[in-house]
Enzyme design. Structure first.
Site, PDB file in Angstrom:
ATOM      1  N   GLY A  74       0.810  -1.138  -0.020  1.00  0.00           N
ATOM      2  CA  GLY A  74       0.000  -0.072   0.076  1.00  0.00           C
ATOM      3  C   GLY A  74       0.775   1.251  -0.050  1.00  0.00           C
ATOM      4  O   GLY A  74       1.762   1.036   0.765  1.00  0.00           O
TER       5      GLY A  74
ATOM      6  N   HIS B  24      -4.408   1.314   7.457  1.00  0.00           N
ATOM      7  CA  HIS B  24      -3.095   1.882   7.607  1.00  0.00           C
ATOM      8  C   HIS B  24      -2.952   3.072   6.719  1.00  0.00           C
ATOM      9  O   HIS B  24      -2.429   4.075   7.123  1.00  0.00           O
ATOM     10  CB  HIS B  24      -1.974   0.874   7.257  1.00  0.00           C
ATOM     11  CG  HIS B  24      -0.578   1.138   7.349  1.00  0.00           C
ATOM     12  ND1 HIS B  24       0.515   0.649   8.065  1.00  0.00           N
ATOM     13  CD2 HIS B  24       0.020   2.016   6.525  1.00  0.00           C
ATOM     14  CE1 HIS B  24       1.677   1.408   7.860  1.00  0.00           C
ATOM     15  NE2 HIS B  24       1.476   2.089   6.941  1.00  0.00           N
ATOM     16  N   GLU B  25      -3.381   2.873   5.559  1.00  0.00           N
ATOM     17  CA  GLU B  25      -3.165   4.072   4.455  1.00  0.00           C
ATOM     18  C   GLU B  25      -3.864   5.243   4.631  1.00  0.00           C
ATOM     19  O   GLU B  25      -3.520   6.149   4.769  1.00  0.00           O
ATOM     20  CB  GLU B  25      -3.515   3.529   3.090  1.00  0.00           C
ATOM     21  CG  GLU B  25      -2.454   2.286   2.518  1.00  0.00           C
ATOM     22  CD  GLU B  25      -1.156   2.684   2.628  1.00  0.00           C
ATOM     23  OE1 GLU B  25      -0.721   3.893   2.470  1.00  0.00           O
ATOM     24  OE2 GLU B  25      -0.206   1.828   3.125  1.00  0.00           O
TER      25      GLU B  25
ATOM     26  N   HIS C 291      -2.458   7.339   7.242  1.00  0.00           N
ATOM     27  CA  HIS C 291      -1.357   8.217   6.531  1.00  0.00           C
ATOM     28  C   HIS C 291      -1.968   9.392   6.047  1.00  0.00           C
ATOM     29  O   HIS C 291      -1.530  10.562   6.097  1.00  0.00           O
ATOM     30  CB  HIS C 291      -0.778   7.570   5.339  1.00  0.00           C
ATOM     31  CG  HIS C 291       0.411   6.753   5.525  1.00  0.00           C
ATOM     32  ND1 HIS C 291       1.365   7.256   6.051  1.00  0.00           N
ATOM     33  CD2 HIS C 291       0.727   5.380   5.389  1.00  0.00           C
ATOM     34  CE1 HIS C 291       2.372   6.241   6.404  1.00  0.00           C
ATOM     35  NE2 HIS C 291       2.006   5.336   5.753  1.00  0.00           N
TER      36      HIS C 291
ATOM     37  N   CYS D 283       6.187  -0.267   7.254  1.00  0.00           N
ATOM     38  CA  CYS D 283       5.756   0.994   6.149  1.00  0.00           C
ATOM     39  C   CYS D 283       6.889   1.156   5.552  1.00  0.00           C
ATOM     40  O   CYS D 283       8.014   1.392   5.957  1.00  0.00           O
ATOM     41  CB  CYS D 283       5.333   2.146   7.304  1.00  0.00           C
ATOM     42  SG  CYS D 283       4.780   3.542   6.453  1.00  0.00           S
ATOM     43  N   LEU D 284       6.761   1.725   4.171  1.00  0.00           N
ATOM     44  CA  LEU D 284       7.709   2.207   3.271  1.00  0.00           C
ATOM     45  C   LEU D 284       8.295   3.460   3.972  1.00  0.00           C
ATOM     46  O   LEU D 284       9.492   3.549   3.306  1.00  0.00           O
ATOM     47  CB  LEU D 284       7.147   2.285   1.651  1.00  0.00           C
ATOM     48  CG  LEU D 284       6.456   1.162   1.299  1.00  0.00           C
ATOM     49  CD1 LEU D 284       6.258   1.390  -0.228  1.00  0.00           C
ATOM     50  CD2 LEU D 284       7.865  -0.167   0.997  1.00  0.00           C
TER      51      LEU D 284
ATOM     52  N   GLN E 227       2.978  10.010   0.959  1.00  0.00           N
ATOM     53  CA  GLN E 227       4.318   9.318   1.114  1.00  0.00           C
ATOM     54  C   GLN E 227       5.314   9.407  -0.087  1.00  0.00           C
ATOM     55  O   GLN E 227       6.330   9.125   0.009  1.00  0.00           O
ATOM     56  CB  GLN E 227       4.281   7.689   1.185  1.00  0.00           C
ATOM     57  CG  GLN E 227       3.541   7.288   2.563  1.00  0.00           C
ATOM     58  CD  GLN E 227       3.169   5.799   2.488  1.00  0.00           C
ATOM     59  OE1 GLN E 227       2.301   5.004   2.454  1.00  0.00           O
ATOM     60  NE2 GLN E 227       4.473   4.989   3.044  1.00  0.00           N
TER      61      GLN E 227
HETATM   62 ZN   LIG Z   1       2.750   3.397   5.689  1.00  0.00          ZN
END
Ligand SMILES: [Zn+2]
Length: 175
Positions: A45, A137-138, A141, A95-96, A50
């Site tokens: 995701g 999660h997204e 963000h 998480c990226l 991000q």
């Molecule tokens: Zn993340």
């Protein structure tokens, strides 16, 4: 479009993303550019913030049982709103934007989410399992929340310590 992943502790990750009003070429270009970044970094995701775009867009590609992520499994969500949520589940998240760190996070087990696609069509999706977790999660963000913000005080301290050490090692290896 040249995009790169914004990493913690970059303050931009705390921004609240703006609602998208224009479903135009520039949105499509951004979504198209986000996809290879997510796939090349083994993500499931990615939210627009991000890659430094504080707008309410996110993409997902949840791996199948064999671990494959075929392109047709791509989900794009614009202006998502979680309408209902139920149950509880714990999953080890990463998480990226917080590379090399994984922690157990408690989320709702099932959710129903309302969103628009890239052409502004209104959609509803009921999700459970990893898809439900990834959407939550997204969506976090988009509200400026990272999964590490959900850690207990003690675990957060442990994270900060580990993170500092990691940044130092990174710096040293570049010398
Ligand atoms: Zn993340």
């Amino acid at each position: 479009m040249n995009l790169s992943i914004v990493e913690y502790p970059d303050r931009r990750l705390k921004l609240k993303s703006k609602k998208i009003e224009k479903f135009d070429k520039s949105l499509h270009r951004l979504l198209d550019a986000m996809y290879p970044i997510m796939m090349n970094t083994n993500g499931i995701g990615l939210a627009a913030i991000q890659v430094a775009h504080p707008i309410q867009a996110l993409i997902l590609n949840i791996p199948e049982e064999d671990g494959e992520q075929p392109d047709e499994n791509l989900i794009e969500m614009i202006n998502p709103i979680i309408k209902s949520k139920d149950g509880e589940t714990v999953y080890q998240e990463g998480c990226l934007s917080v590379p090399s760190f994984y922690e157990d996070i408690t989320r709702f087990e099932t959710i129903s989410v309302e969103y628009q696609d890239r052409d502004a069509n209104l959609k509803t999706m009921d999700a459970d399992g990893l898809l439900s977790i990834a959407i939550q999660h997204e969506v976090d963000h988009l509200n400026g929340i990272l999964f590490i913000d959900k850690l207990s005080y003690g675990r957060r301290k442990k994270f900060e310590k580990e993170h500092k050490r990691m940044l130092k090692e990174k710096k040293n290896s570049k010398k």
